[in-house]
Enzyme design. Structure first.
Site, mmCIF file in Angstrom:
data_model
loop_
_atom_site.group_PDB
_atom_site.id
_atom_site.type_symbol
_atom_site.label_atom_id
_atom_site.label_comp_id
_atom_site.label_asym_id
_atom_site.label_seq_id
_atom_site.Cartn_x
_atom_site.Cartn_y
_atom_site.Cartn_z
ATOM 1 N N TYR A 221 0.842 -1.196 0.000
ATOM 2 C CA TYR A 221 0.000 0.000 0.000
ATOM 3 C C TYR A 221 0.881 1.252 0.000
ATOM 4 C CZ TYR A 221 -4.477 -2.307 1.320
ATOM 5 O OH TYR A 221 -5.619 -3.050 1.352
ATOM 6 N N GLU A 341 -16.676 -5.810 6.273
ATOM 7 C CA GLU A 341 -15.499 -6.634 5.969
ATOM 8 C C GLU A 341 -15.906 -8.088 6.151
ATOM 9 O OE1 GLU A 341 -11.603 -5.353 7.505
ATOM 10 O OE2 GLU A 341 -11.204 -7.433 8.073
HETATM 11 C C1 3EB Z 1 -7.700 -4.049 3.676
HETATM 12 O O1 3EB Z 1 -7.884 -4.803 2.722
HETATM 13 C C2 3EB Z 1 -8.792 -3.986 4.710
HETATM 14 O O2 3EB Z 1 -4.312 -5.069 9.136
HETATM 15 O O3 3EB Z 1 -4.205 -7.255 9.268
HETATM 16 C C3 3EB Z 1 -7.953 -6.549 6.059
HETATM 17 C C4 3EB Z 1 -7.276 -7.682 6.501
HETATM 18 C C5 3EB Z 1 -7.581 -5.294 6.526
HETATM 19 C C6 3EB Z 1 -6.207 -7.567 7.409
HETATM 20 C C7 3EB Z 1 -4.714 -6.212 8.829
HETATM 21 C C8 3EB Z 1 -6.514 -5.200 7.446
HETATM 22 C C9 3EB Z 1 -5.850 -6.321 7.881
HETATM 23 O O4 3EB Z 1 -6.690 -3.326 3.788
HETATM 24 C C10 3EB Z 1 -8.308 -4.063 6.089
#
Ligand code: 3EB
Length: 352
Positions: A221, A341
């Site tokens: 990211y 989620e």
């Molecule tokens: C995302 O896709 C949504 O910080 O371990 C999803 C799965 C999300 C795991 C983590 C965060 C986490 O970014 C958020």
């Protein structure tokens, strides 16, 4: 018989269900458990008595079901090996042959706790325990952080958590290389306190990571989501004997790296299921001979606003059918603009 099995059981049925599972005539034994529901009920007090161990308990209220709490139960065959259990450095664990279920609760006293070092210490203890048990390969982490979107000295708590987690992952890079486990990170809704709770499934061999072609890998990211990226794989597939278990991480309405369908919970639910479908497609590409359909999966659906449940459920039932195994929980998703989620898991025999 399934080597690793997941069931969601209403807490009031847990004593009789466990007796049928483990007692005379039962063929399985509990490897791990986590309880999700309101903390202030009689069933919760009873759970402590019937469940034998101090399993993690998460203050995420149940939505859309008469039970006050769901027990998430991971079980293994009785003939596999005796269960071994204990505690190391504050980390509880249950081990059966090559598999371990481990959990840790880190109290977060006060509103200005040093969250990064506490998160790092939480993961350091967890990694140390997994190492000592010879199960140095985590497959799946579950993270629950109270007030996850609150701020601490001007910084969002989830982002501080990511700094601490990242530091610990760096110190234990051999245990998460070449790719991290599947994961999720949720917050208890306002008014529900609790420790930072992390629980894990791990083994002697690594799981195979699967990324979603529709999404940028979370560990890549851009920095707008915090100085340290969340570190998890979109899914992992783990082999146990002739079987495979899939762990689909918490999945949301994200395309690329951006949240899509702002303020539209129905469209966010659709997009989340599109992402899960994309992961299922990707399994077919990377693991031909192993296919899962949505019907094989057991889902945990985290809904930010309890009043959105009917909209979320309508989409889920239209896409997955009314028979799909779904637990709906009230939780805070870790981006302010995400309203839902969904995570999922399933075990399957290897096709011949
Ligand atoms: C995302 O896709 C949504 O910080 O371990 C999803 C799965 C999300 C795991 C983590 C965060 C986490 O970014 C958020």
């Amino acid at each position: 018989m399934s080597q690793l099995q997941l069931d969601y059981i209403p807490v009031e049925d847990l004593a009789s269900w466990t007796e049928a599972l483990e007692g005379r005539g039962g063929h399985r034994q509990v490897l791990g458990m986590a309880l999700f529901g309101r903390p202030d009920t009689a069933e919760q007090a009873e759970f402590q008595q019937v469940s034998k161990r101090d399993w993690p308990r998460l203050a995420l209220p149940v939505l859309g079901h008469a039970t006050s709490a769901w027990a998430e139960v991971w079980s293994v065959p009785k003939n596999a090996a005796p269960i071994e259990h204990g505690e190391l450095d504050g980390v509880g664990y249950v081990r059966c042959q090559d598999l371990v279920f481990a959990w840790v609760n880190t109290p977060l006293p006060g509103t200005d706790v040093a969250l990064a070092p506490l998160t790092r210490a939480t993961y350091d203890a967890l990694f140390k325990t997994l190492n000592q048990l010879g199960c140095a390969h985590p497959w799946r982490f579950w993270n629950y952080l109270p007030d996850i979107l609150g701020t601490l000295q001007g910084e969002e708590r989830y982002r501080i958590f990511n700094v601490g987690r990242h530091e610990s992952f760096l110190r234990h890079s051999s245990m998460i290389d070449p790719h991290p486990p599947a994961a999720c990170a949720l917050g208890q809704p306002a008014g529900f306190e609790g420790p930072l709770t992390v629980y894990a499934l791990a083994s002697t061999a690594p799981a195979h990571p699967i990324e979603n072609p529709r999404q940028i890998s979370a560990y890549r990211y851009p920095p707008q989501y915090g100085v340290r990226s969340p570190t998890f794989s979109r899914a992992t597939v783990a082999q146990i004997d002739t079987e495979a278990t899939v762990f689909i991480s918490g999945t949301a309405s994200i395309v690329g790296h951006e949240t899509v369908h702002l303020n539209d919970v129905s469209a966010q639910t659709e997009e989340t299921l599109n992402n899960i479908e994309a992961l299922l497609q990707q399994f077919k590409v990377e693991r031909p001979g192993l296919t899962w359909t949505a019907a094989d999966l057991k889902f945990k659906v985290y809904v930010r606003h309890a009043e959105d449940l009917p909209l979320v459920r309508a989409v889920v039932e239209r896409r997955l059918g009314t028979q799909a195994s779904c637990c709906y929980l009230h939780a805070v998703v870790c981006r302010p603009d995400l309203l839902v989620e969904i995570e999922a898991s399933a075990t399957r025999s290897q096709a011949a």
